[in-house]
Design an enzyme around this catalytic site. Structure first.
Site: not given
Length: 349
Positions: A164, A184, A244-245, A269, A274, A293, A295
């Site tokens: 992503v 990263d 992401a989360r 998102d 959730e 959530h 996306a």
């Protein structure tokens, strides 16, 4: 050879999963209905070689999360495959301890999530959430009070540069001329450069980015990474986006950063819970654009992630090591357990 039995609980994300599985005569797919008790669900799973696992942690009942406790009751399980790229309900360490391959569908929904992230960046920079709130409240008389900014030529900082993040970088760089920097730990500087991204450390990213966008998995290492200290290191007026989360960023700390003006606008998102409660203060903040959530919830992404999940089960049924194993250290024991179950040696690729 016996059929490869796999089960899923409740529903599949897209009919493509069942359609793809139906083409493989070596697969037996078992549906565990939503109304099944935990005991009934576990009894069914105990006879299965594969478990197709909901990726959203709050959709799946906690007793059916893939943990040490559940795995102790599933002696035949060989693979736990997540519905999507995320795998919150699957504990990779527990899977490794049990000799079970944990598999995700990384890359399958990259386009949908990347487009959503960039869309949120644009909405935040153009102050769409605030403009919407002002119109609803009858305070939209002076357009100049909603002066926005453009994405072009800005510095975008990505926390995570996998499938992503790489696509987000491509869109931002090629369509908007952005400089893209990223953190990263799994990619070196040369690989990042090949993706059109400059590798930096977290402090540099937070200090330089006009937009900070999260694209990393939720792990013990990333949980709570973006907290009050991180927001304080960002540029004043930064745009914050996450697809992401939930739990990677601290929601209370984000709210404080929005209220102080340290963060100008946020696109969210993903959430700690959730869906979030209807009275969640971030949902009602004038500078927040929110989604549930969704996306990666596109026709194209859902069809793709379910197709590649089904093919992973087919690979294993045919004696091939499945792709996208998130706990690769399990492979030797996993192969031994597979050989004991089916009398075949697993082939790589």
């Amino acid at each position: 050879m016996a059929k490869f039995r796999l089960a899923y609980f409740g529903f599949v994300p897209h009919p493509m999963f069942l359609e793809t599985c139906a083409k493989d005569p070596d697969l037996e797919v078992i549906h565990i209905p939503l109304e099944a008790s935990t005991a009934e669900a576990i009894q069914t799973l105990s006879s299965c070689h594969g478990y197709y696992v909901m990726a959203a942690r709050d959709e799946l009942p906690k007793p059916l999360h893939v943990t040490d406790e559940l795995l102790a009751k599933l002696p035949n399980l060989l693979i736990a495959a997540s519905y999507g790229a995320g795998y919150d309900p699957i504990d990779p360490i527990a899977c490794t301890n049990a000799g079970v391959a944990a598999v995700n569908q990384a890359g399958g929904n990259a386009e949908g999530v990347a487009e959503h992230a960039v869309g949120m960046m644009l909405a935040c920079l153009k102050r769409m959430p605030e403009s919407h709130a002002a119109m609803i409240a009858g305070r939209a008389q002076d357009r100049a009070t909603m002066m926005g900014r453009e994405l072009r030529n800005r510095t975008v900082g990505l926390v995570g540069c996998g499938n992503v993040g790489t696509r987000v970088a491509e869109i931002c760089r090629l369509a908007f001329g952005c400089k893209v920097i990223a953190v990263d730990p799994y990619l070196d500087a040369d690989e990042m450069k090949a993706r059109g991204v400059t590798k930096v450390d977290m402090d540099t990213l937070l200090a330089q980015a006009d937009v900070v966008s999260l694209h990393c998995p939720l792990t013990p290492q990333t949980r709570g990474t973006i907290d009050a200290a991180a927001f304080a290191k960002m540029k004043k007026g930064v745009i914050f986006v996450t697809t992401a989360r939930g739990s990677i960023h601290n929601e209370d700390d984000l709210l404080a950063a929005l209220n102080s003006g340290q963060v100008a606008t946020a696109g969210l998102d993903v959430w700690e819970l959730e869906p979030p409660p209807v009275d969640h203060p971030l949902l009602h903040h004038k500078a927040v654009i929110a989604s549930q959530h969704t996306a990666g919830v596109t026709q194209e992404s859902r069809a793709n992630i379910t197709r590649i999940a089904a093919l992973a089960f087919s690979d294993l049924a045919a004696g091939r090591m499945p792709p996208r194993i998130v706990n690769p250290e399990v492979k030797p024991r996993f192969a031994e357990r597979y050989a004991a179950a089916f009398g075949l040696s697993l082939q790589e690729g």
